[in-house]
Design an enzyme around this catalytic site. Structure first.
Site, PDB file in Angstrom:
ATOM      1  N   CYS A 199       0.830  -1.216   0.000  1.00  0.00           N
ATOM      2  CA  CYS A 199       0.000   0.000   0.000  1.00  0.00           C
ATOM      3  C   CYS A 199       0.861   1.261   0.000  1.00  0.00           C
ATOM      4  CB  CYS A 199      -0.917   0.034   1.227  1.00  0.00           C
ATOM      5  SG  CYS A 199      -2.195  -1.241   1.235  1.00  0.00           S
TER       6      CYS A 199
ATOM      7  N   ASN B  83      12.601   0.556   6.198  1.00  0.00           N
ATOM      8  CA  ASN B  83      13.821  -0.240   6.413  1.00  0.00           C
ATOM      9  C   ASN B  83      13.868  -1.449   5.493  1.00  0.00           C
ATOM     10  OD1 ASN B  83      11.839  -1.742   7.612  1.00  0.00           O
ATOM     11  ND2 ASN B  83      13.047  -2.337   9.402  1.00  0.00           N
TER      12      ASN B  83
ATOM     13  N   THR C  51      -6.943  -1.385  10.721  1.00  0.00           N
ATOM     14  CA  THR C  51      -7.585  -2.495  10.018  1.00  0.00           C
ATOM     15  C   THR C  51      -9.012  -2.687  10.532  1.00  0.00           C
ATOM     16  OG1 THR C  51      -7.632  -4.909   9.806  1.00  0.00           O
ATOM     17  CG2 THR C  51      -6.477  -4.045  11.705  1.00  0.00           C
TER      18      THR C  51
ATOM     19  N   SER D  79      -5.878 -12.002  15.426  1.00  0.00           N
ATOM     20  CA  SER D  79      -4.499 -12.489  15.285  1.00  0.00           C
ATOM     21  C   SER D  79      -3.588 -11.528  16.039  1.00  0.00           C
ATOM     22  CB  SER D  79      -4.079 -12.525  13.814  1.00  0.00           C
ATOM     23  OG  SER D  79      -3.869 -11.202  13.332  1.00  0.00           O
TER      24      SER D  79
ATOM     25  N   TYR E 270      -1.205  -9.871  14.721  1.00  0.00           N
ATOM     26  CA  TYR E 270      -1.159  -8.661  13.883  1.00  0.00           C
ATOM     27  C   TYR E 270      -2.324  -7.727  14.196  1.00  0.00           C
ATOM     28  CZ  TYR E 270      -2.791  -5.820  10.032  1.00  0.00           C
ATOM     29  OH  TYR E 270      -3.312  -4.786   9.315  1.00  0.00           O
ATOM     30  N   HIS E 271      -3.547  -8.262  14.161  1.00  0.00           N
ATOM     31  CA  HIS E 271      -4.714  -7.405  14.445  1.00  0.00           C
ATOM     32  C   HIS E 271      -4.636  -6.847  15.864  1.00  0.00           C
ATOM     33  CE1 HIS E 271      -6.404  -9.925  11.084  1.00  0.00           C
ATOM     34  NE2 HIS E 271      -6.804  -8.736  10.700  1.00  0.00           N
TER      35      HIS E 271
ATOM     36  N   LYS F 270      -2.813  -3.650  16.161  1.00  0.00           N
ATOM     37  CA  LYS F 270      -3.560  -2.460  15.721  1.00  0.00           C
ATOM     38  C   LYS F 270      -4.520  -1.997  16.811  1.00  0.00           C
ATOM     39  CE  LYS F 270      -2.045  -2.421  11.326  1.00  0.00           C
ATOM     40  NZ  LYS F 270      -1.433  -1.316  10.590  1.00  0.00           N
TER      41      LYS F 270
END
Lengths: 407, 407
Positions: free
Chosen positions: A12, A32, A145, A187, A189-190, A193
């Site tokens: 994105c 990075n 998200t 998860s 990851y979520h 957020k």
């Protein structure tokens, strides 16, 4: 405006960088290159050939005569360099894509779980602290998200844009309170957020930072008006079981004659957005930041919702590709309904790019053009949410001898 | 039971270690001694003389014949060593105090903000991941804070134990939902505890971890039945503007003839608990963990609430010490009411130790005994919540020549 795009090398981030540059903003990518490192770790590559950042930037300069800046910097580890960058460049806005963004990768093993938390939380917090320490008035736009809300939590009520009005019982009757929608991440990851949200709320309140948090749906598509101009500018096309997003994976699978991989029943309904709308939404978000002292401005960055199985059937019908029902490596509801409010971006003038045969074809064409680069052993999702969960064998062990011709 | 006490060298961790050992548990302290390092950084020391960990442990062995283990380990940085420790020791329970715990310190400057987040979030996440990776059935008891709830949010309703029942409007009528109480942290430190809550919720749900989160009030007092047995076992007594807790600070100030430092109006109402009750609550919590598959068990670990000004007036009246109203370095409401549910620990048999003259005297005696160790330049709180906020000058530049005699 001068804009820093953190994570501007990613799926994105790169098209956003080009879109903002094309609209006349002065853009500096801060990255990075960790996404490229993870490709090396996973022994997989974007289906589309991604050029080195220097070549990408040179190609844009040739094409448009514009300079795009690039700073190779680790947000989680190099706070002082980042603060110095803010002081030197004095950006008007920061777009923050600089986080590990794949749910399956974040559940892959202990190392990946820990990396996702350590990288995402520290990076985001460093950005907040650096803005405060710089004393500059910088609008921050963060990519969140839809997954922070979870699915099926609020019955038939559509998911609101960030805040939910609830009634709280008290001895003196019910109080109406507007709360951040309860977090139901699926998860690690979520989860990161949802942690970001609380950090944003604190820094907006304590320090008056101007923060927009965009709760984005699943992105599909590859090309934007800018990335399509030159092959050296092409965007990523991830098809592997960790980083590939569901609709792009179906389109790529159809392009190489691989069965469409539905994990579980396919009854999961999810929110989607095309990459062309992602970049427009970011442009709208940096042009319309909140005032200092306001709470975090949350916008849902989605244009439509679809059931995964419906998508598979549609693509299967058009392309004559069969569907393979595989064990679901995630712990999630087999089925859910989903309705989402996205009034804000519509009010700001977003013309939604919805699922259309033309765009599906464009994506399939890109997939077909680069299908010789596909590794069929990377398609099935094998990052499981709990140890011992079942996963499928490969459905295709080598690419077909005659791959479809791009149209 | 075999119990690891993470942060077992600190103000709550050390008396908990001794209490659990005294109750017959097999205790191992895991600590990187960071609290001692921060003393060096702040150029301040506990009013009470704290012995090296080796000496503390030898003193306990002499006194009771029991071995207490000690592993010097950084939870945020040494994941593999921690995992190995779990695999070797196979503890039944982990008590997790291993976080930077002072709100003022967490707001002191960018470095301290970043350290608090980097240390607390990574450390807690590493503990969770290591328990999952070990495959062991370990009950985790974490020390949270009442500060996750904020103050004055729910009107006249008492603050519940973690979860709040709310009504959510939908097109088909109101849904009743039990949610984690909305987070309203007042500092970066408190913010990290709200991040911990979301990590706990995820790992309880995804991995079935058995987690208790104790939302503790402000701790006062110094000695427990164990720490009082031998001077080498004495607990910390922090009086400085960053780590000193309000009631202990007042008692120490009274002991050296320093005006009682009320920051702001003193209208802040807060929840309190004596250190003797902290250690009993931990004992009750590890004996009554949730089942695997349950949501996080949240217990409010407090025994009473008091308005800060009322405490100052009470101590001022008894000791003849004046009150000094100083600028408030925090961003917080000037006044608030506070009612808190603490039914769970009462039901488990906790006999609350409430504010009593005897306990106040005990604390004042400890303060008086070590008052020659006080540095009056460390008393006024100067860690401000936003740059440029006003702070007070020192109220006392040197200790009085004749300090009160301990009774």
């Amino acid at each position: 405006m001068k804009v820093l795009v953190l994570g501007g090398d990613g799926f994105c981030g790169w098209p956003t960088t080009l879109h903002l540059a094309d609209k006349g903003h002065d853009v500096i990518v801060v990255d990075n290159l960790s996404r490229r490192d993870i490709d090396i770790e996973l022994e997989v590559e974007s289906l589309t050939p991604i050029r080195p950042m220097g070549e990408r930037i040179r190609a844009w300069k040739e094409l448009r005569g514009q300079d795009i800046g690039f700073v190779n910097l680790d947000l989680a580890e190099e706070y002082e360099r980042f603060l110095e960058l803010l002081r030197n460049e004095r950006p008007d806005a920061i777009v923050h894509f600089g986080e590990q963004r794949a749910a399956p990768y974040s559940m892959r093993n202990s190392k990946a779980k820990r990396y996702t938390v350590d990288n995402n939380v520290r990076g985001t917090h460093n950005v907040l602290v650096a803005i405060v320490e710089s004393g500059l008035d910088i609008a921050l736009v963060h990519l969140g998200t839809m997954g922070v809300y979870g699915y099926g939590w609020s019955g038939t009520a559509p998911i609101p844009e960030g805040y939910l009005t609830v009634k709280v019982p008290t001895p003196d009757g019910e109080l109406e309170r507007e709360i951040l929608h309860p977090a139901n991440p699926g998860s690690v990851y979520h989860m990161t957020k949802t942690l970001d949200q609380l950090m944003f709320a604190f820094y907006a309140k304590n320090d008056g930072l101007r923060i927009t948090d965009l709760h984005q749906g699943i992105v599909w598509g590859t090309q934007t008006d800018q990335t399509i101009k030159d092959e050296r500018l092409i965007n990523r096309f991830d098809y592997d079981g960790d980083y590939g997003t569901v609709l792009n994976r179906f389109l790529m699978q159809a392009a190489i004659g691989h069965p469409l991989t539905v994990h579980g029943t396919g009854g999961q309904t999810r929110a989607f957005i095309h990459i062309r709308d992602t970049v427009r939404c970011i442009e709208l978000a940096i042009a319309n930041p909140p005032e200092a002292g306001s709470r975090v401005l949350v916008r849902n960055q989605i244009t439509e919702t679809h059931r995964v199985l419906d998508l598979a059937k549609m693509i299967g019908d058009v392309t004559g590709t069969e569907i393979a029902y595989l064990p679901n490596p995630r712990r999630e509801a087999e089925e859910n309904d989903l309705a989402v409010r996205n009034d804000q971006f519509l009010a700001l003038g977003l013309q939604p790019t919805t699922l259309s045969q033309g765009l599906l074809d464009e994506c399939t064409d890109v997939a077909a053009r680069y299908s010789h680069r596909a590794d069929p052993a990377k398609i099935v999702s094998r990052s499981v949410w709990r140890a011992g969960m079942e996963t499928a064998e490969d459905l295709l062990t080598e690419l077909p001898e005659r791959l479809p011709e791009p149209q």
